[in-house]
Design an enzyme around this catalytic site. Structure first.
Site, PDB file in Angstrom:
ATOM      1  N   CYS A  79       0.663  -1.177   0.031  1.00  0.00           N
ATOM      2  CA  CYS A  79      -0.032  -0.010   0.089  1.00  0.00           C
ATOM      3  C   CYS A  79       0.689   1.274   0.141  1.00  0.00           C
ATOM      4  CB  CYS A  79      -0.999   0.014   1.115  1.00  0.00           C
ATOM      5  SG  CYS A  79      -2.233  -1.049   1.106  1.00  0.00           S
TER       6      CYS A  79
HETATM    7  N1  COA Z   1     -20.082  -8.826   8.650  1.00  0.00           N
HETATM    8  C1  COA Z   1     -20.511  -9.058   9.787  1.00  0.00           C
HETATM    9  N2  COA Z   1     -19.928  -9.100  10.902  1.00  0.00           N
HETATM   10  C2  COA Z   1     -18.563  -9.167  10.476  1.00  0.00           C
HETATM   11  C3  COA Z   1     -18.043  -8.989   9.314  1.00  0.00           C
HETATM   12  C4  COA Z   1     -18.748  -9.189   8.264  1.00  0.00           C
HETATM   13  N3  COA Z   1     -18.501  -8.894   7.159  1.00  0.00           N
HETATM   14  N4  COA Z   1     -16.565  -9.207   9.387  1.00  0.00           N
HETATM   15  C5  COA Z   1     -16.318  -9.435  10.835  1.00  0.00           C
HETATM   16  N5  COA Z   1     -17.320  -9.435  11.500  1.00  0.00           N
HETATM   17  C6  COA Z   1     -17.558  -9.735  12.780  1.00  0.00           C
HETATM   18  C7  COA Z   1     -16.422 -10.510  13.431  1.00  0.00           C
HETATM   19  O1  COA Z   1     -16.699 -12.033  13.467  1.00  0.00           O
HETATM   20  C8  COA Z   1     -16.313 -10.057  15.074  1.00  0.00           C
HETATM   21  O2  COA Z   1     -17.333 -10.512  15.637  1.00  0.00           O
HETATM   22  P1  COA Z   1     -17.287 -10.933  17.151  1.00  0.00           P
HETATM   23  O3  COA Z   1     -17.083  -9.820  17.990  1.00  0.00           O
HETATM   24  O4  COA Z   1     -18.498 -11.658  17.604  1.00  0.00           O
HETATM   25  O5  COA Z   1     -16.176 -11.786  17.417  1.00  0.00           O
HETATM   26  C9  COA Z   1     -16.736  -8.579  14.754  1.00  0.00           C
HETATM   27  O6  COA Z   1     -17.516  -8.338  13.516  1.00  0.00           O
HETATM   28  C10 COA Z   1     -15.725  -7.580  14.700  1.00  0.00           C
HETATM   29  O7  COA Z   1     -14.726  -8.231  13.847  1.00  0.00           O
HETATM   30  P2  COA Z   1     -13.245  -7.462  13.730  1.00  0.00           P
HETATM   31  O8  COA Z   1     -12.777  -8.141  12.445  1.00  0.00           O
HETATM   32  O9  COA Z   1     -12.483  -7.451  14.849  1.00  0.00           O
HETATM   33  O10 COA Z   1     -13.601  -5.904  12.983  1.00  0.00           O
HETATM   34  P3  COA Z   1     -12.805  -4.634  13.102  1.00  0.00           P
HETATM   35  O11 COA Z   1     -13.607  -3.891  13.820  1.00  0.00           O
HETATM   36  O12 COA Z   1     -11.612  -4.740  13.444  1.00  0.00           O
HETATM   37  O13 COA Z   1     -12.884  -4.391  11.450  1.00  0.00           O
HETATM   38  C11 COA Z   1     -11.563  -4.072   9.759  1.00  0.00           C
HETATM   39  C12 COA Z   1     -12.211  -5.076  10.573  1.00  0.00           C
HETATM   40  C13 COA Z   1     -10.824  -5.132   8.683  1.00  0.00           C
HETATM   41  C14 COA Z   1     -12.325  -3.203   9.032  1.00  0.00           C
HETATM   42  C15 COA Z   1     -10.572  -3.441  10.613  1.00  0.00           C
HETATM   43  O14 COA Z   1      -9.632  -4.162  11.447  1.00  0.00           O
HETATM   44  C16 COA Z   1      -9.582  -2.370   9.721  1.00  0.00           C
HETATM   45  O15 COA Z   1      -9.926  -1.875   8.851  1.00  0.00           O
HETATM   46  N6  COA Z   1      -8.250  -2.692   9.920  1.00  0.00           N
HETATM   47  C17 COA Z   1      -7.023  -2.260   9.486  1.00  0.00           C
HETATM   48  C18 COA Z   1      -7.126  -2.770   8.117  1.00  0.00           C
HETATM   49  C19 COA Z   1      -5.800  -2.025   7.395  1.00  0.00           C
HETATM   50  O16 COA Z   1      -5.612  -0.757   7.253  1.00  0.00           O
HETATM   51  N7  COA Z   1      -5.257  -2.875   6.510  1.00  0.00           N
HETATM   52  C20 COA Z   1      -4.272  -2.432   5.628  1.00  0.00           C
HETATM   53  C21 COA Z   1      -4.243  -2.743   4.529  1.00  0.00           C
HETATM   54  S1  COA Z   1      -3.771  -1.722   3.462  1.00  0.00           S
END
Ligand code: COA
Length: 375
Positions: free
Chosen positions: A156
């Site tokens: 990225c």
């Molecule tokens: N729909 C519904 N629920 C979902 C889901 C979806 N698509 N994906 C995950 N969940 C659920 C999970 O199972 C979890 O449930 P639980 O609390 O019962 O265990 C909950 O939602 C939270 O999941 P989590 O993965 O911890 O979500 P988050 O708030 O961390 O958001 C991202 C996920 C990926 C959006 C976030 O972590 C993020 O953006 N991180 C940085 C990413 C980044 O910048 N990456 C760099 C790439 S360049």
């Protein structure tokens, strides 16, 4: 030493859009098919049942509302779940080169330049379509540019790292005009079958022309300073590579051959690294945060950008100070901060300062301070 300046940018946006609702309908249909097909193994406890996705979660967790893709049909086919691209002959332009030429043409037009004015091409992206010949050399040939070209990959952060390479070449005199392109076909390496990340990415291509300031024919943004940082982490990882077939089960449809991440860890670990680097970079250039008109940040997650902006400014930045484009484009890997810059820099007056900052896998962070110098 010569002063490098950004003199033109271009964004190629694919015509097809997938909204969160459309994405979730297809994903949930895939989940239902998977669970029905594996009902016995799920009932026996051998594999877990897959769970539905949810559009409200996607928007709340990421700020993403839709994404552009090069092939919507393949991605939304619940029996497939990845794009369908036509096989191209070796004497046809490859897909990455084709979209790079479109973005590059806009950047050249904006700068009032033609291919004949350019000395070098850098193709900086998070994945290359093939091992060799370099994508950049094909793009160079399609545009009719003389000189040299090479590929580079810093995930990225590829675009800001590419800008620094170009700026260094201009400073030293090894090139007078460098075209840096970021064709990001992220739909090819996103795992659309994984609920945790299926909503993250979109396709796009950006291009930036970097020239000697004195050569600029129109509005230019002088590159005041650049700073890069890398720190190894496997929290964002893709194991696909040329040794794949040498390993047992290497060519199977394996989860680790697409984008994988520990999203929570990435969020927590990357935010302080980026905020610290940006703050030190500005301070070392004698720039106070309030002197900045704008920050064009990498576009991965709205909350992540809000937090970085707050840490750097010491207060919540306004939307004008820190514009996001991820609601429309999703995460377009290296192209995100360049889309933000390209679409939100027309109002800059001579003397106005801004920072382009990208961050991601590696980990990697790139910060580029620019000052508008007018025409
Ligand atoms: N729909 C519904 N629920 C979902 C889901 C979806 N698509 N994906 C995950 N969940 C659920 C999970 O199972 C979890 O449930 P639980 O609390 O019962 O265990 C909950 O939602 C939270 O999941 P989590 O993965 O911890 O979500 P988050 O708030 O961390 O958001 C991202 C996920 C990926 C959006 C976030 O972590 C993020 O953006 N991180 C940085 C990413 C980044 O910048 N990456 C760099 C790439 S360049």
């Amino acid at each position: 030493m010569h002063q490098p300046a950004i003199t033109g940018t271009g964004v190629f946006t694919p015509s097809q859009i997938i909204t969160n609702d459309e994405l979730v309908v297809a994903f949930n249909a895939y989940v239902d098919l998977f669970n029905a097909e594996h009902a016995d193994a799920i009932a026996a406890g051998d594999i877990p049942a897959k769970t539905h996705s949810n559009a409200d979660f996607i928007f709340a967790a990421s700020g993403i509302e839709q994404r552009y893709v090069l092939d919507k049909e393949g991605v939304l086919d619940p029996t497939r779940m990845f794009p369908r691209f036509r096989e191209r002959a070796d004497d046809e332009p490859s897909l990455m080169a084709e979209i790079a030429v479109k973005a590059a043409t806009t950047a050249l037009e904006q700068a009032g330049r033609t291919a004949g004015d350019v000395d070098a091409v850098i193709c900086a992206a998070s994945n290359m379509e093939r091992a060799y010949p370099a994508m950049a050399v094909e793009i160079q040939q399609l545009l009719g540019i003389e000189g040299f070209a090479f590929d580079m990959n810093v995930a990225c952060s590829s675009a800001t790292f590419g800008i620094q390479q170009a700026a260094d070449m201009i400073r030293s005199g090894s090139a007078r005009s460098v075209l840096m392109v970021n064709p990001e076909i992220t739909s090819g390496h996103l795992e659309w079958r994984d609920r945790d990340c299926h909503f993250i990415f979109g396709d796009v291509c950006t291009a930036v022309l970097i020239e000697r300031a004195e050569d600029a024919t129109g509005i230019r943004f002088d590159i005041v300073d650049t700073r890069l940082l890398t720190q190894f982490s496997s929290n964002i990882r893709n194991n696909n590579g040329f040794l794949r077939r040498t390993r047992p089960y290497g060519v199977e449809d394996r989860r680790d051959m697409q984008f994988m991440q520990e999203g929570r860890k990435v969020f927590k670990q990357v935010v302080p690294i980026v905020a610290t680097l940006m703050t030190a970079h500005l301070a070392d250039n004698g720039i106070a945060p309030e002197d900045l008109k704008r920050m064009w940040l990498h576009q991965a997650n709205k909350s992540m950008n809000d937090l970085i902006g707050k840490k750097v400014m010491g207060r919540e930045p306004t939307r004008d100070e820190q514009p996001n484009i991820l609601q429309d484009y999703a995460n377009t890997s290296s192209a995100g901060s360049i889309i933000a810059f390209s679409k939100h820099s027309d109002d800059f007056e001579p003397g106005d300062l801004g920072v382009i900052c990208s961050f991601g896998a590696g980990y990697s962070v790139g910060s580029v301070i620019v000052r508008c110098a007018g025409a």
